[in-house]
Enzyme design. Structure first.
Site, PDB file in Angstrom:
ATOM      1  CB  CYS A 147      48.567  47.018  44.824  1.00 31.19           C
ATOM      2  SG  CYS A 147      49.249  47.349  46.463  1.00 31.19           S
TER       3      CYS A 147
ATOM      4  CG  HIS B 100      43.934  46.202  45.891  1.00 28.51           C
ATOM      5  ND1 HIS B 100      44.588  45.051  45.494  1.00 28.51           N
ATOM      6  CD2 HIS B 100      44.826  46.894  46.649  1.00 28.51           C
ATOM      7  CE1 HIS B 100      45.814  45.042  45.993  1.00 28.51           C
ATOM      8  NE2 HIS B 100      45.981  46.157  46.694  1.00 28.51           N
TER       9      HIS B 100
ATOM     10  CD  GLU C 172      42.313  43.511  43.232  1.00 26.31           C
ATOM     11  OE1 GLU C 172      43.273  43.235  43.996  1.00 26.31           O
ATOM     12  OE2 GLU C 172      42.214  44.625  42.664  1.00 26.31           O
TER      13      GLU C 172
END
Length: 226
Positions: A85, A194, A196
């Site tokens: 991002c 994302h 994660e």
């Protein structure tokens, strides 16, 4: 394997990235934006957030952080670097990746679970996936539209450097539905979604994001054995 996660003023997903690194089986290392030292890490993650408050263009100030000089040199030497991002925006501002990220075409911040297709497994961050594999990971951005001139887009496509592509609709106006790209060597990858936030059951849409972090661990082990 030691994976550094850079914290800039305004980073908000650095802690999540460190947890993803740990869950993948590597050692997360805190890297501070003002330190021109990578502390001997084997790979680097530039996390999501709003580095330096996104005052100018997103990532434009972070590009000049002292730590980024070392990140650029390490990446040019072959170290795996992942930009997520805002980190993707920083990689483009640092010219480690081509193109730019602009305001979403609908002019609104977006947060959703996003379907993606893995277009390339030939990078340090995607070897755990199969080409064509479909995954779901969260997407949250206000300036996530990937743009580049036609010659650059054709080169990315022709060289197999489009790594992820949006499925089931384009969420932000990215040209050719591009969600992530790599450099020529495949050691530098940037993506807007994302991963994660998709590394633990019950926290996010599943475990599809974990493959990026296990991939770099495998890449590091291969480098050591070679």
């Amino acid at each position: 394997m030691r994976v550094g996660v850079v914290t800039f003023p305004g980073s908000l997903d650095d802690g999540d990235a460190r947890r993803a690194v740990k869950l993948a089986g590597a050692e997360p290392v805190v890297l501070w934006h003002a330190d021109a030292d990578l502390r001997g890490v084997d790979a680097v993650v530039l996390p999501g957030g709003f580095s330096y408050g996104d005052y100018l263009r997103c990532g434009a100030i972070a590009r000049f952080a002292p730590v980024m000089g070392e990140v650029v040199r390490a990446a040019e030497g072959g170290m795996p670097v992942l930009g997520i991002c805002n980190g993707f925006q920083v990689l483009c501002e640092s010219h480690l990746l081509p193109g730019a990220l602009v305001r979403n075409d609908h002019q609104k911040f977006l947060c959703k679970d996003q379907r993606l297709r893995v277009e390339s497994s030939a990078t340090a961050w995607t070897s755990a996936f199969a080409p064509g594999q479909e995954i779901t990971i969260p997407l949250k951005n206000g300036e996530g539209g990937f743009v580049a001139d036609e010659a650059t887009l054709d080169r990315l496509e022709g060289e197999g450097r489009v790594v992820f592509r949006y499925l089931e609709g384009n969420p932000n106006g990215s040209l050719r539905d591009i969600a992530g790209i790599s450099n020529e060597r495949g050691n530098v990858v940037g993506l807007m979604p994302h991963p994660e936030h998709a590394v633990e059951e019950l926290f996010g849409p599943g475990l599809d994001g974990l493959g990026l972090f296990t991939s770099v661990l495998s890449a590091g082990l291969r480098a050591v054995s070679a």
